[in-house]
Design a protein around this motif. Sequence first.
Motif, mmCIF file in Angstrom:
data_model
loop_
_atom_site.group_PDB
_atom_site.id
_atom_site.type_symbol
_atom_site.label_atom_id
_atom_site.label_comp_id
_atom_site.label_asym_id
_atom_site.label_seq_id
_atom_site.Cartn_x
_atom_site.Cartn_y
_atom_site.Cartn_z
ATOM 1 N N SER A 52 22.122 47.393 47.993
ATOM 2 C CA SER A 52 21.977 48.746 48.534
ATOM 3 C C SER A 52 22.792 48.901 49.810
ATOM 4 O O SER A 52 23.434 49.935 50.033
ATOM 5 N N GLU B 13 28.443 54.401 37.302
ATOM 6 C CA GLU B 13 27.688 53.180 37.042
ATOM 7 C C GLU B 13 27.994 52.692 35.635
ATOM 8 O O GLU B 13 27.581 53.305 34.649
ATOM 9 N N GLU C 289 26.479 49.194 48.911
ATOM 10 C CA GLU C 289 26.781 50.528 48.382
ATOM 11 C C GLU C 289 26.886 51.558 49.502
ATOM 12 O O GLU C 289 27.789 52.402 49.502
ATOM 13 N N ARG D 268 23.281 56.080 47.355
ATOM 14 C CA ARG D 268 22.925 56.224 45.939
ATOM 15 C C ARG D 268 21.975 57.398 45.728
ATOM 16 O O ARG D 268 22.049 58.105 44.721
ATOM 17 N N MET E 25 29.396 58.460 42.211
ATOM 18 C CA MET E 25 29.204 57.037 41.932
ATOM 19 C C MET E 25 29.129 56.857 40.422
ATOM 20 O O MET E 25 28.252 57.414 39.757
ATOM 21 N N ILE F 105 25.709 60.789 40.491
ATOM 22 C CA ILE F 105 25.826 59.557 39.707
ATOM 23 C C ILE F 105 26.136 59.903 38.255
ATOM 24 O O ILE F 105 25.472 60.749 37.649
#
Length: 272
Positions: free
Chosen positions: A95, A240, A98, A14, A238, A19
């Motif tokens: 976490s 979200e 991920e 992450r 990623m 993101i």
Amino acid sequence: SAIIDLREMYGVFRGETNIVQMPSDVYIVPRIAGHVTAYWVGEATDITVSGMTFDQVQLTARKLGALAKISTELTEDSIVNVADLLTRDIAWQFSKSEDNAGFIGDGTSTYGGHTGIINRINDGSHAGSIYTALTGNTAFSTLDLDDFEGIVGKIPNYAIRSGNCKWYISQAGWAASILRLQMAAGGSVPGDMRAGAPMGASFLGFPVVISQVMNSTLTAQTSTAIAGFGDLRMSTTMGERRGVNFKTLNELYAVSDQIGIVATERISIVAH
């Protein structure tokens, strides 16, 4: 009165990837697939038409969830805040999940259907992104400087110039290969080969990022991806859709006088 909590650090992926916020459960991110072509032309000669082309990176939100329950007696009698401890543990597991999905996911349900960057590169369609260690170098302990220089040579210059290229390797792999080479150099080489702890370590002028989901087998192995190098912001995304949401369930387990804690998030990870 104290709880000793020893566990690995996760949340690496992450912190390294690109993101984006997803306004819907399926979100399309355009990607440049081709460029305009420039031609040398003569006087009064037509110029060949060309243009940019685009394809798409599709993000599809998938839900990650965890449910735990604790007795009311434990919350009443414990000298530590068990609910806080439990929520932190759930966040830690998120976490870890991920990191697994982003780095080593194989497309199965174990990883939420995500294919991580290591398996995406090693899927048979990206041979140009794979460096094969020299003959006989089949373990972290036998990798040499030529191998790491060969990896750097694989990277396009635009990625190097991004200033975000990094090594991604396990703690065990780092110690048996990079740190070993640095210590063997004895300080007689340029400063960018300095030895250092994993937090803040660098090698050949690039930061070293420790990811404990990466390969950590120290014995000889073949046809196996053991480390990565590059700019994850350029190669992965990623999405979200919704961050972590915690809920306390007071009624669900009331018959047994227990309290439930449920957490979910909706994300999508694409190695493109």
